[in-house]
Design an enzyme around this catalytic site. Structure first.
Site, PDB file in Angstrom:
ATOM      1  N   ARG A   7      60.237  27.808  14.071  1.00  0.00           N
ATOM      2  CA  ARG A   7      59.934  28.583  13.396  1.00  0.00           C
ATOM      3  C   ARG A   7      58.312  27.944  12.868  1.00  0.00           C
ATOM      4  O   ARG A   7      58.155  26.973  13.025  1.00  0.00           O
ATOM      5  CB  ARG A   7      60.680  28.177  12.298  1.00  0.00           C
ATOM      6  CG  ARG A   7      60.205  29.068  11.078  1.00  0.00           C
ATOM      7  CD  ARG A   7      61.401  28.282   9.967  1.00  0.00           C
ATOM      8  NE  ARG A   7      60.379  27.776   8.845  1.00  0.00           N
ATOM      9  CZ  ARG A   7      59.630  27.686   8.093  1.00  0.00           C
ATOM     10  NH1 ARG A   7      59.276  28.470   8.334  1.00  0.00           N
ATOM     11  NH2 ARG A   7      58.859  26.082   8.349  1.00  0.00           N
ATOM     12  N   VAL A   8      57.614  29.586  12.389  1.00  0.00           N
ATOM     13  CA  VAL A   8      56.987  29.802  12.297  1.00  0.00           C
ATOM     14  C   VAL A   8      56.871  30.409  11.357  1.00  0.00           C
ATOM     15  O   VAL A   8      57.431  30.855  11.138  1.00  0.00           O
ATOM     16  CB  VAL A   8      55.405  29.702  13.609  1.00  0.00           C
ATOM     17  CG1 VAL A   8      55.089  28.452  14.232  1.00  0.00           C
ATOM     18  CG2 VAL A   8      56.086  30.900  13.912  1.00  0.00           C
ATOM     19  N   SER A   9      55.619  30.459  10.167  1.00  0.00           N
ATOM     20  CA  SER A   9      56.195  31.217   8.854  1.00  0.00           C
ATOM     21  C   SER A   9      55.301  32.353   8.989  1.00  0.00           C
ATOM     22  O   SER A   9      56.105  33.236   8.419  1.00  0.00           O
ATOM     23  CB  SER A   9      55.050  30.112   7.488  1.00  0.00           C
ATOM     24  OG  SER A   9      55.295  29.318   7.035  1.00  0.00           O
ATOM     25  N   THR A  10      54.446  32.773   9.265  1.00  0.00           N
ATOM     26  CA  THR A  10      54.157  34.286   9.842  1.00  0.00           C
ATOM     27  C   THR A  10      53.775  34.646  10.951  1.00  0.00           C
ATOM     28  O   THR A  10      53.612  33.420  12.119  1.00  0.00           O
ATOM     29  CB  THR A  10      52.789  34.446   9.177  1.00  0.00           C
ATOM     30  OG1 THR A  10      51.504  32.891   9.818  1.00  0.00           O
ATOM     31  CG2 THR A  10      52.515  33.558   7.924  1.00  0.00           C
ATOM     32  N   GLN A  13      51.203  32.982  13.908  1.00  0.00           N
ATOM     33  CA  GLN A  13      51.093  31.882  14.008  1.00  0.00           C
ATOM     34  C   GLN A  13      51.570  31.574  15.537  1.00  0.00           C
ATOM     35  O   GLN A  13      52.414  32.604  15.425  1.00  0.00           O
ATOM     36  CB  GLN A  13      52.098  30.950  13.271  1.00  0.00           C
ATOM     37  CG  GLN A  13      51.166  30.342  12.019  1.00  0.00           C
ATOM     38  CD  GLN A  13      52.269  29.264  10.836  1.00  0.00           C
ATOM     39  OE1 GLN A  13      53.137  29.426  10.098  1.00  0.00           O
ATOM     40  NE2 GLN A  13      50.663  28.701   9.640  1.00  0.00           N
TER      41      GLN A  13
END
Length: 184
Positions: A7-10, A13
């Site tokens: 998982r990445v936040s944006t 990324q």
């Protein structure tokens, strides 16, 4: 079977580092999300959970890819334990298939929470200290006291609000925020 989750936040990324590490850890399936860890509705995470069966191992690159609170992490691993699924965090070297791994998970989750709390505490202290020195956070105000006075005079002389806003270099909503229409 090892099932991985990245998982990445944006959207800007990149998941490549996490996916490469999960493949190296021999994950047969890898699920991914590109959104905040604060969100409860993470489709990739849900799909990964749906695939897990008794004896499987759920693998992440790092603990913080799952959640932000100790309670959330502990609750998550408890759900896995109920399903008789192990948990493994690659960079944190946590593997709940052993008693020591379960113990270490709880210690690491607590330390991660403490680190986030300390960062928040230092940020608040820094902002408070800046306020005491007269610093104001946020963007610089578009409407200075002299612009407000000019706007009041121009509007009182019948100049249209759109023209006044253009002359002052602000939008009409900004003009009305500082010089409400009923006071012109």
């Amino acid at each position: 079977m090892y099932i991985g989750y990245a998982r990445v936040s944006t959207q800007d990324q990149n998941l490549d580092l996490q996916i490469a590490a999960l493949k190296e850890a021999e994950c047969k399936k890898i699920y991914e999300d590109q959104l905040s860890g604060l969100r409860a509705d993470r489709p990739g995470l849900q799909n990964a959970l749906d695939q897990l069966r008794e004896g499987d191992t759920f693998v992440v690159w790092k603990l913080d890819r799952l959640g932000r609170s100790v309670k959330g992490l502990i609750d998550f691993v408890s759900v896995l334990e109920e399903k008789k699924v192990h948990f493994k965090s690659l960079t944190d070297h946590i593997d709940t298939s052993t008693p020591m791994g379960r113990f270490f998970f709880h210690i690491m989750a607590s330390m991660a929470q403490m680190e986030r709390d300390l960062i928040a505490e230092r940020t608040r202290a820094g902002l408070d200290a800046a306020r005491q020195r007269g610093k104001v956070g946020g963007r610089k105000r578009q409407m200075t006291p002299s612009k407000i006075e000019s706007a009041k005079k121009l509007l009182a002389n019948g100049i249209p609000p759109k023209e006044v806003a253009n002359n002052l270099g602000v939008s009409i909503p900004t003009l009305y925020r500082w010089v409400p229409a009923q006071k012109t």
